[in-house]
Design a protein around this motif. Structure first.
Motif, PDB file in Angstrom:
ATOM      1  N   MET A   1      34.853  46.365  39.992  1.00  0.00           N
ATOM      2  CA  MET A   1      35.897  47.157  39.321  1.00  0.00           C
ATOM      3  C   MET A   1      36.911  47.668  40.357  1.00  0.00           C
ATOM      4  O   MET A   1      38.110  47.531  40.203  1.00  0.00           O
ATOM      5  N   ARG A   2      36.331  48.252  41.458  1.00  0.00           N
ATOM      6  CA  ARG A   2      37.192  48.776  42.506  1.00  0.00           C
ATOM      7  C   ARG A   2      38.043  47.655  43.123  1.00  0.00           C
ATOM      8  O   ARG A   2      39.227  47.799  43.357  1.00  0.00           O
ATOM      9  N   ARG A   3      37.362  46.473  43.335  1.00  0.00           N
ATOM     10  CA  ARG A   3      38.084  45.360  43.946  1.00  0.00           C
ATOM     11  C   ARG A   3      39.193  44.863  43.014  1.00  0.00           C
ATOM     12  O   ARG A   3      40.307  44.600  43.430  1.00  0.00           O
ATOM     13  N   SER A   4      38.887  44.783  41.700  1.00  0.00           N
ATOM     14  CA  SER A   4      39.916  44.254  40.809  1.00  0.00           C
ATOM     15  C   SER A   4      41.062  45.259  40.659  1.00  0.00           C
ATOM     16  O   SER A   4      42.221  44.880  40.533  1.00  0.00           O
ATOM     17  N   ASN A   5      40.756  46.575  40.733  1.00  0.00           N
ATOM     18  CA  ASN A   5      41.839  47.569  40.711  1.00  0.00           C
ATOM     19  C   ASN A   5      42.729  47.423  41.934  1.00  0.00           C
ATOM     20  O   ASN A   5      43.955  47.507  41.851  1.00  0.00           O
ATOM     21  N   GLU A   6      42.067  47.202  43.074  1.00  0.00           N
ATOM     22  CA  GLU A   6      42.819  47.055  44.321  1.00  0.00           C
ATOM     23  C   GLU A   6      43.699  45.798  44.259  1.00  0.00           C
ATOM     24  O   GLU A   6      44.865  45.818  44.661  1.00  0.00           O
ATOM     25  N   ASN A   7      43.138  44.710  43.686  1.00  0.00           N
ATOM     26  CA  ASN A   7      43.924  43.476  43.538  1.00  0.00           C
ATOM     27  C   ASN A   7      45.133  43.708  42.641  1.00  0.00           C
ATOM     28  O   ASN A   7      46.238  43.263  42.943  1.00  0.00           O
ATOM     29  N   LEU A   8      44.903  44.420  41.531  1.00  0.00           N
ATOM     30  CA  LEU A   8      45.998  44.693  40.604  1.00  0.00           C
ATOM     31  C   LEU A   8      47.086  45.510  41.300  1.00  0.00           C
ATOM     32  O   LEU A   8      48.279  45.254  41.168  1.00  0.00           O
ATOM     33  N   ARG A   9      46.634  46.499  42.097  1.00  0.00           N
ATOM     34  CA  ARG A   9      47.580  47.369  42.794  1.00  0.00           C
ATOM     35  C   ARG A   9      48.436  46.548  43.760  1.00  0.00           C
ATOM     36  O   ARG A   9      49.654  46.658  43.792  1.00  0.00           O
ATOM     37  N   ARG A  10      47.754  45.657  44.498  1.00  0.00           N
ATOM     38  CA  ARG A  10      48.481  44.848  45.478  1.00  0.00           C
ATOM     39  C   ARG A  10      49.432  43.869  44.790  1.00  0.00           C
ATOM     40  O   ARG A  10      50.561  43.676  45.195  1.00  0.00           O
ATOM     41  N   PHE A  11      48.913  43.268  43.695  1.00  0.00           N
ATOM     42  CA  PHE A  11      49.742  42.323  42.946  1.00  0.00           C
ATOM     43  C   PHE A  11      51.004  43.022  42.431  1.00  0.00           C
ATOM     44  O   PHE A  11      52.120  42.521  42.581  1.00  0.00           O
ATOM     45  N   ALA A  12      50.823  44.213  41.857  1.00  0.00           N
ATOM     46  CA  ALA A  12      51.968  44.929  41.286  1.00  0.00           C
ATOM     47  C   ALA A  12      52.978  45.290  42.367  1.00  0.00           C
ATOM     48  O   ALA A  12      54.191  45.224  42.151  1.00  0.00           O
ATOM     49  N   GLN A  13      52.442  45.644  43.556  1.00  0.00           N
ATOM     50  CA  GLN A  13      53.340  46.009  44.653  1.00  0.00           C
ATOM     51  C   GLN A  13      54.196  44.815  45.084  1.00  0.00           C
ATOM     52  O   GLN A  13      55.406  44.920  45.212  1.00  0.00           O
ATOM     53  N   ILE A  14      53.522  43.667  45.255  1.00  0.00           N
ATOM     54  CA  ILE A  14      54.239  42.469  45.720  1.00  0.00           C
ATOM     55  C   ILE A  14      55.212  42.004  44.631  1.00  0.00           C
ATOM     56  O   ILE A  14      56.390  41.756  44.890  1.00  0.00           O
ATOM     57  N   ALA A  15      54.700  41.951  43.381  1.00  0.00           N
ATOM     58  CA  ALA A  15      55.555  41.472  42.291  1.00  0.00           C
ATOM     59  C   ALA A  15      56.765  42.378  42.148  1.00  0.00           C
ATOM     60  O   ALA A  15      57.890  41.902  41.981  1.00  0.00           O
ATOM     61  N   SER A  16      56.553  43.704  42.253  1.00  0.00           N
ATOM     62  CA  SER A  16      57.686  44.588  42.030  1.00  0.00           C
ATOM     63  C   SER A  16      58.697  44.440  43.152  1.00  0.00           C
ATOM     64  O   SER A  16      59.902  44.429  42.918  1.00  0.00           O
ATOM     65  N   HIS A  17      58.192  44.264  44.378  1.00  0.00           N
ATOM     66  CA  HIS A  17      59.114  44.091  45.492  1.00  0.00           C
ATOM     67  C   HIS A  17      59.911  42.799  45.318  1.00  0.00           C
ATOM     68  O   HIS A  17      61.128  42.762  45.449  1.00  0.00           O
TER      69      HIS A  17
END
Ligand code: ADP
Length: 225
Positions: A1-17
């Protein structure tokens, strides 16, 4: 769960940038083109330009909402500061000044407590709830009232409006991501209330709404402590 949250966070950061930069470029080019050629355009062209600008702005808001949603965290072991709710509310009202003035809204409040919530997240809560209370108004002057009541083990904060209201069958699902009841005719990402829910629940509290259609809604939030 923690890993998938972290992945989502990173994905959102890169995608938004990566999405924000080309969107900004589209916006700037559209504005340059419009400025240069506006005398040659007819009404249809101008309304197409306006449509491009509106759509790109909506996408920018959507991206930043998605980023906020993915980044909500209380930082597991962090001791949360005691935040002055009244002061944060004043900042939210200052940030919403343009829409408050444009709709002649009145926002009143009672004495508000200190709560153990990150100031930036409390600000996000107030801005979303008061922003919605103004956006989903009923043709009347928006009247919004914020109150706080001490319960045995928590503070209960209520944000009441005199807006269009929500039918009982939708009072739970509006807190789900992307769920919108007034989709096409109103701007928005459908993430505001999910962000609120995530923030409140991460701080150990609850959020819900009680509403009467055409009369208004009251959003309730609990803060432990
Ligand atoms: P958005 O406002 O971007 O659509 P939200 O998650 O903030 O997303 O709200 C979800 C939906 O809940 C809105 O589209 C609207 O239909 C409804 N809603 C939210 N706040 C209110 C309110 N104060 N009064 C009536 N309807 C509301």
């Amino acid at each position: 769960m923690r890993r998938s949250n972290e992945n989502l966070r990173r994905f959102a950061q890169i995608a938004s940038h990566d999405l924000r930069a080309p969107l900004l470029a589209v916006l700037q080019c559209t504005q340059i083109l419009e400025d240069r050629c506006k005398n040659k355009f007819d009404e249809d062209d101008l309304s197409n330009f306006e449509y491009i600008t509106r759509t790109v702005c909506a996408m920018t808001v959507f991206i930043s909402d998605l980023l906020s949603y993915s980044q909500i965290s209380t930082g597991d072991s962090e001791v949360l500061p005691l935040t002055d709710t009244g002061a944060v509310l004043q900042t939210a009202l200052a940030n919403l000044r343009v829409s408050i003035l444009a709709t002649d809204a009145t926002v009143t409040h009672e004495r508000l407590p200190g709560v153990h919530v990150h100031p930036a997240q409390l600000l996000e809560l107030f801005q979303n709830l008061i922003g919605n209370a103004i956006q989903y108004r009923n043709g009347l002057r928006p009247q919004i009232h914020i109150s706080a009541t001490r319960r045995e083990d928590c503070w209960l904060v209520a944000v009441r409006d005199n807006g269009i209201g929500i039918r009982p069958q939708y009072c739970d699902c509006i807190f789900e991501p992307f769920k919108r009841l007034h989709g096409s005719e109103q701007p928005g990402s459908g993430l505001g209330l999910s962000i609120c829910k995530e923030i409140v629940e991460r701080h150990g509290g609850r959020i819900w709404v009680e509403s009467e259609i055409h009369k208004g809604s009251t959003f309730y939030l609990t803060f432990v402590g």
